[in-house]
Scaffold this motif. Structure first.
Motif, PDB file in Angstrom:
ATOM      1  N   SER A  83       0.869  -1.183   0.000  1.00  0.00           N
ATOM      2  CA  SER A  83       0.000   0.000   0.000  1.00  0.00           C
ATOM      3  C   SER A  83       0.895   1.219   0.000  1.00  0.00           C
ATOM      4  N   VAL A  84       0.756   2.081  -0.996  1.00  0.00           N
ATOM      5  CA  VAL A  84       1.520   3.334  -0.982  1.00  0.00           C
ATOM      6  C   VAL A  84       0.621   4.473  -1.433  1.00  0.00           C
ATOM      7  N   ALA A  85       0.851   5.629  -0.813  1.00  0.00           N
ATOM      8  CA  ALA A  85       0.121   6.827  -1.227  1.00  0.00           C
ATOM      9  C   ALA A  85       0.686   7.294  -2.550  1.00  0.00           C
ATOM     10  N   SER A  86      -0.164   7.789  -3.425  1.00  0.00           N
ATOM     11  CA  SER A  86       0.306   8.227  -4.732  1.00  0.00           C
ATOM     12  C   SER A  86       1.131   9.490  -4.611  1.00  0.00           C
TER      13      SER A  86
ATOM     14  N   THR B 171      -3.798   7.799  -7.893  1.00  0.00           N
ATOM     15  CA  THR B 171      -4.550   6.782  -7.163  1.00  0.00           C
ATOM     16  C   THR B 171      -3.586   6.030  -6.258  1.00  0.00           C
ATOM     17  N   SER B 172      -3.887   5.952  -4.976  1.00  0.00           N
ATOM     18  CA  SER B 172      -3.005   5.227  -4.063  1.00  0.00           C
ATOM     19  C   SER B 172      -3.218   3.731  -4.223  1.00  0.00           C
TER      20      SER B 172
ATOM     21  N   ARG C 285      -3.631   0.001  -2.827  1.00  0.00           N
ATOM     22  CA  ARG C 285      -4.184  -0.538  -1.587  1.00  0.00           C
ATOM     23  C   ARG C 285      -4.001  -2.051  -1.557  1.00  0.00           C
TER      24      ARG C 285
ATOM     25  N   GLU D 217       1.446   4.260 -10.340  1.00  0.00           N
ATOM     26  CA  GLU D 217       1.907   4.076  -8.971  1.00  0.00           C
ATOM     27  C   GLU D 217       2.507   2.685  -8.782  1.00  0.00           C
TER      28      GLU D 217
END
Lengths: 362, 508
Positions: free
Chosen positions: B260-263, B269-270, B272, B296
Motif C-alpha cells: 500500500s503506498v500513497a500516490s 490513485t493510491s 491498496r 503508482e
C-alpha cells in the motif's frame, strides 16, 4: 517576417558561435550608444577591450587585475553552475563568500603572530568549511521542510553581511588599529597571506584554485556518472529518479560544493587582494558570479571565458570612465547589452530562424 | 460513393532535415465518411494530419475543402474552416473543471452558465455523459477524452480528426465512442481516424488510406479486407504473430505482498494492499482503465516510490525500501509508460539515454567514470536489435517519433539480461509490426527465464502474451487468474465494468 523553428537537436555550431556573435553585436550597439553620447565609438570600444591588456601606459596596472577579478568570479561560478544544472538555485554565494572569508581569516588571526607553514592550508580548509556550512542551512531546510532555496540562500546573504560588520567592529578588529573598523592586514602576516605568485600577473592561489575547479568540473560533467546525474536531474527530474538519483543527496551535494567554492573564493580574497576583513569587504562577486555562470552557458570552459570577459569589461569600464569621461551608467548599460545579446542570440542554438515563407536549405 | 467530397489532399509533400515525412500524398474524404489513416511509426500520419490542422505547412501540393483552396496558416484558421482535432495526448488542466477547460480552447467563450448548458446539451445529444462542473483531475481517461471531443463538437466541425482515440478506453467505453462517431457521420461530419487497431478500423471505417514511409501505398475498404492483409500492406512484409514457447515455470522471482503506498502524483490513485507473485518464465498481465494505479504500481516496483522492506521481494530478498539501482542490481528492470521525461530525458542523446538506466547492469562505469565507448556500443546495439529508426545515436531523444522511442526504451531494458521485467504500456502508440516485435522480445525473455509483469490498457495484447491476468481498479489488484478460459465479460467485471457509464448512456 521572421519565423522560429525548433531544431530537432541543439546546434553544436551555434552553441559555440553565439558568444562571439553576442560580443560583436554588443560592440556595434555599444558603439552607437557611445557615439550618441558624443564620444568616438572606436576609441571607447578600444579603451574597454584593448587598453586594459595592451596599452603601454595602463596595462602594467590593469593586466594583473584581470586575473585578480576573474579568479573569484570563476571559482564561485563553477560551483553555482553545478547546482544550476541540477535545478538547484543557490543565489546566496555572496553570503557563503563572506562566511568563508570570516572563517578563514578568523583561523589565521587566531594564530597571530605565530609563523608556521601549516597556517595557510588550515585557513583554506576553514574558508571552504565556512562557505559550506552557510550553504548547508538553506540545503537542509529545503530537504527537511521543502523550503525554497532561492529565498533562504538569498536572505542568508544579509545575515552574513551583518555578521561581517559585527566581526570587523568587534571580535576580529585589529587591536592595534586605533579603533578603526577592520581586522589586521593578513597580507603583512606571511604565514597567513595569499601573495601574488608571479609578479605582474595577478596570479595567486585563488586563481590556481579557480583553474583547478574548471578542470575538475569539466571532467565531472563530461566523464563522471555524478555529473551525468546532475545534468539529468536538471533536465528531466522524473527520469533522474528513475535512474536512481537521490534528490535529497543531490541538493546537499550541489549546495555544499557551491558553498565551499564560494567560501574558498572569500578566503583567497581576504588573505590576498583585499588583505583584511572590513565592513565593505564583499563587493558583489557572489552575485556577479551568477551572471558569469549563465554567460558561460553553465559550461566550465564557457565560465572560464565568461569570467575573464566579465572582469575585462569591469576593468575596461573603469578605465573608460576615467579616461574618456564616460558616465558610469553608460558602462553599466554596455555591460547590460552584453548580457542581453548573449541571452538573446542563445535562441539560435535551439531554434532555426526562417525568413517569411521561403524555405532555406537544411 | 455518391456523397459530396469534403476534403481533397493532392500531391502533398513535406520534408524535414534528413527525412521526407510525406511524399506526394493524395487522398479524399467525403462528407459523412469515416476514413482511416493507417501506417507504421514514422510513416507520416502525424505530419499529414498536422498539415490538415494547420500546425505544419506543406512544402508542395495543395488541399481543397469543399472545392475551395484550403491552406490553413494555423490551427485557428483550420478550426474556422470547420476542421477539429482530438489529440492522442490530452491538453487539459486537471485543477480546472470541465466547462473551464472547454472555455480555454474557444476563441470567444460564452458565459460559463451558458457554456455549461451547451456542454450538457451536446453530451446528451451524442450520448457522451459529462458533468461540466466536475474537476478534470477527478475524471477517468475516457471521460477526459469526452471533454476533448465535446470541445470539438461545440465548434460544429465538418471534419473531425481523431488520433488513436481508443488507446485509453475500456471495451465498454470504446463501444460508446463508436456509437457517437457513427452518429456524427450519419449527420454528415467526416471523420479522419488514426489507429493501429485494425479490427477497430474494420468495424468502424468506410475507407482507409495506408501510408508507408511517407507515401500512399494503398487505399482500401476495410470491411472487405482482413486485419492481417491490412497490416501487411502497412508494413510491406508478411507478419508472424508472436510465438509462445510453453516452457516450464520456475520458482517465484517477484513477490509483492500487502503493498500500500500513497500516490506521489497529484490526483493520482493510491495503491491498496496489492498482492501478487510471478514465477520465472511467467508473464503476468495487469489490465485496468488508465488512472487506476498503473503509474503508482510501476513506481513502487521500480523503486522510485518506497514502501516496507518485505512488501516487494526479488528472489526472496526484501527490497521494498530500496531504490531503483539496488533493485537493478538484483535483476529488476522497468520501463515506465511516459517515454519523454520519465523513461528518457528529452534533450539528451540516445547514448546518454542508454546510460540512464543501463549504467549499472551493463557496467558502463568504472569508479564512477563513464565508459562512453561502451555506452555508445550499447546504444547502437539497442538501435539495431530493436529496429529503432534514427539517423544515429547522437540525436536527442525528443527527435524520435513516439513509437521509435518506445522501441528504444523497451530495448534498453530488455537488453540488460534481466531476471524480473516490469513494463507499463509496452506498445502504446506503436504500430502493429513494432508492437509484434516488442511482444515477441518480451516473450523471448520470459522463455529465457525472466519473470515479467506487463501493465497495459490493451486487452488484446495482454491476452496474447500473458499466462496470468489481473486487473487494477481504484488502486486494488484483483486476484490473478490464468488467461486460458477467461471470457471478455469476466475481464470487464475484473476491471470494474464501465465505471457506471452504462447507466448514463441512454437514448441512442
Amino acid at each position: 517576417m521572421l519565423r522560429l523553428e525548433k531544431r530537432p537537436s541543439p546546434s553544436r555550431f551555434w552553441q559555440g558561435m553565439t558568444p562571439v556573435l553576442a560580443v560583436v553585436l554588443t560592440m556595434i550597439a555599444g558603439g552607437v550608444m557611445f557615439a550618441a553620447l558624443g564620444k568616438d565609438p572606436v576609441e571607447a570600444i578600444r579603451t574597454i577591450f584593448w587598453d586594459p591588456l595592451f596599452n603601454a601606459q595602463f596595462a602594467s596596472y590593469s593586466r594583473p587585475q584581470l586575473l585578480v577579478k576573474a579568479g573569484p568570479l570563476i571559482l564561485i561560478a563553477i560551483g553555482l553552475s553545478l547546482g544550476f544544472r541540477a535545478g538547484i538555485w543557490n543565489i546566496g554565494a555572496e553570503g557563503q563568500y563572506i562566511m568563508g572569508a570570516l572563517a578563514g581569516a578568523g583561523v589565521g588571526l587566531a594564530f597571530y603572530p605565530a609563523q608556521h607553514w601549516g597556517i595557510f592550508p588550515l585557513m583554506v580548509l576553514a574558508g571552504a568549511l565556512g562557505g559550506w556550512v552557510w550553504a548547508m542551512i538553506p540545503a537542509i531546510l529545503k530537504t527537511r521542510f521543502n523550503t525554497n532555496e532561492i529565498l533562504v540562500s538569498l536572505l542568508m546573504v544579509y545575515i552574513a553581511q551583518n555578521i561581517l560588520s559585527s566581526m570587523s567592529l568587534g571580535l576580529l578588529r585589529n587591536p592595534e588599529g586605533g579603533g578603526f573598523p577592520g581586522s589586521r592586514n593578513l597580507s603583512q602576516y606571511p604565514s597567513a597571506s595569499n601573495p601574488e605568485l608571479i609578479a605582474g600577473t595577478g596570479m595567486h592561489w585563488g586563481v590556481i584554485a579557480a583553474f583547478m575547479a574548471v578542470i575538475a568540473a569539466h571532467i565531472l560533467l563530461q566523464r563522471h556518472i555524478l555529473g551525468f546525474h546532475i545534468k539529468l536531474a536538471g533536465q528531466a527530474p522524473r527520469a533522474a529518479r528513475f535512474a536512481g538519483v537521490n534528490p535529497t543527496g543531490l541538493v546537499l551535494l550541489c549546495m555544499g560544493i557551491s558553498g565551499a567554492l564560494a567560501g574558498l573564493a572569500g578566503l583567497f580574497e581576504v588573505a590576498g587582494p583585499a588583505g583584511q576583513i572590513s565592513i565593505d569587504f564583499n563587493v558583489g562577486y557572489g552575485f556577479t558570479a551568477i551572471i558569469v555562470a549563465f554567460l558561460g552557458r553553465l559550461n566550465p570552459i564557457g565560465i572560464l571565458l565568461a569570467g575573464l570577459l566579465m572582469a575585462l569589461t569591469y576593468i575596461g569600464g573603469e578605465l573608460a570612465q576615467f579616461m574618456l569621461g564616460l558616465p558610469a551608467a553608460a558602462i553599466q548599460a554596455f555591460q547590460g547589452m552584453l548580457l542581453f545579446f548573449l541571452l538573446a542570440v542563445d535562441l539560435l542554438s535551439n531554434y532555426r530562424v526562417r525568413l517569411g515563407a521561403k524555405v532555406e536549405a537544411a | 460513393m455518391t456523397r459530396p467530397e469534403l476534403l481533397r489532399v493532392a500531391g502533398v509533400t513535406k520534408a524535414y532535415p534528413g527525412v521526407v515525412a510525406n511524399s506526394d500524398v493524395s487522398f479524399a474524404i467525403a462528407e459523412g465518411e469515416i476514413h482511416a489513416l493507417l501506417g507504421e511509426n514514422g510513416a507520416g500520419k502525424s505530419t499529414l494530419v498536422k498539415m490538415i490542422y494547420g500546425l505544419v505547412k506543406p512544402d508542395a501540393g495543395r488541399m481543397t475543402l469543399r472545392g475551395a483552396e484550403y491552406a490553413p496558416a494555423e490551427p485557428r484558421a483550420a478550426r474556422a474552416a470547420g476542421v477539429a482535432m482530438v489529440f492522442q495526448h490530452f491538453s487539459l488542466f486537471e485543477a480546472l473543471n470541465v466547462a473551464e477547460n472547454v472555455a480555454l480552447g474557444m476563441e470567444n467563450p460564452p458565459p460559463m452558465k451558458a457554456l455549461a448548458g451547451r456542454i450538457r446539451a451536446v453530451s446528451a445529444e451524442y450520448g457522451l455523459p459529462l458533468d461540466p462542473a466536475r474537476m478534470v483531475g477527478d475524471l477517468s481517461a475516457g471521460e477526459r477524452q469526452r471533454v476533448e471531443i465535446i470541445r470539438c463538437l461545440l465548434q460544429d466541425p465538418k471534419l473531425l480528426i481523431m488520433d488513436e482515440p481508443t488507446s485509453v478506453l475500456t471495451p465498454q467505453e470504446v463501444d460508446i465512442l463508436f456509437k457517437t462517431l457513427r452518429q456524427l457521420a450519419s449527420e454528415g461530419t467526416a471523420i479522419l481516424y488514426i489507429s493501429h487497431k485494425l479490427e477497430e478500423i474494420r468495424s468502424l471505417c468506410d475507407e482507409a488510406t495506408i501510408l508507408r514511409r511517407g507515401k500512399v501505398v494503398a487505399t482500401c475498404t476495410p470491411r472487405d479486407r482482413s486485419a492481417r492483409e491490412m497490416a501487411e500492406l502497412m508494413v510491406g512484409a508478411t507478419l508472424t504473430p508472436p510465438a509462445r514457447a510453453g516452457g516450464t515455470k520456475g520458482r517465484t522471482a517477484l513477490e509483492v505482498a500487502g503493498l500500500s503506498v500513497a500516490s506521489p502524483i497529484a490526483f493520482g490513485t493510491s495503491l491498496r494492499d496489492v498482492t501478487f507473485a510471478v514465477r520465472r518464465g511467467e508473464v503476468l498481465g495487469i489490465a485496468g482503465v488508465a488512472g487506476n494505479g498503473q503509474d503508482e504500481l510501476l513506481l513502487a516496483l521500480s523503486g522510485e516510490v518506497r514502501a516496507g522492506r518485505d512488501t516487494v521481494r526479488i528472489d526472496g530478498a526484501g527490497v521494498g525500501d530500496r531504490g531503483p539501482n539496488e533493485r537493478r542490481a538484483l535483476g529488476l528492470v522497468s520501463a515506465p509508460e511516459e517515454r519523454l521525461g520519465h523513461a528518457a530525458a528529452p534533450d539528451m542523446t540516445l547514448v546518454e539515454n542508454a546510460l540512464l538506466s543501463g549504467a549499472l547492469r551493463k557496467r558502463l562505469t568504472a569508479n564512477g567514470f563513464i565508459d562512453w565507448e561502451a555506452t555508445t556500443a550499447f546504444a547502437r546495439g539497442i538501435v539495431e536489435e530493436f529496429d529503432v529508426r534514427t539517423p544515429g545515436t547522437h540525436v536527442a531523444a525528443r527527435a524520435l517519433s513516439g513509437g521509435n522511442l518506445q522501441k528504444f526504451v523497451v530495448g534498453r531494458e530488455l537488453l540488460q539480461a534481466p531476471g524480473v521485467i516490469v513494463i507499463n504500456q509496452p506498445t502504446w502508440g506503436v504500430d502493429a509490426a513494432a508492437a509484434a516485435a516488442i511482444r515477441q522480445a518480451i516473450l523471448d525473455r520470459a522463455a529465457g527465464g525472466a519473470a515479467v509483469v506487463v501493465i497495459s490498457q490493451d486487452l488484446d495484447e495482454l491476452l496474447e502474451i500473458s499466462d496470468n491476468f489481473a486487473a487494477l481498479n481504484e488502486g486494488r489488484l484483483t486476484k490473478a487468474r490464468p488467461v486460458a478460459g477467461l471470457t471478455i465479460d469476466e475481464i470487464g467485471l475484473m476491471m470494474g465494468g464501465a465505471h457506471g457509464m452504462e447507466v448514463a448512456h441512454h437514448g441512442h
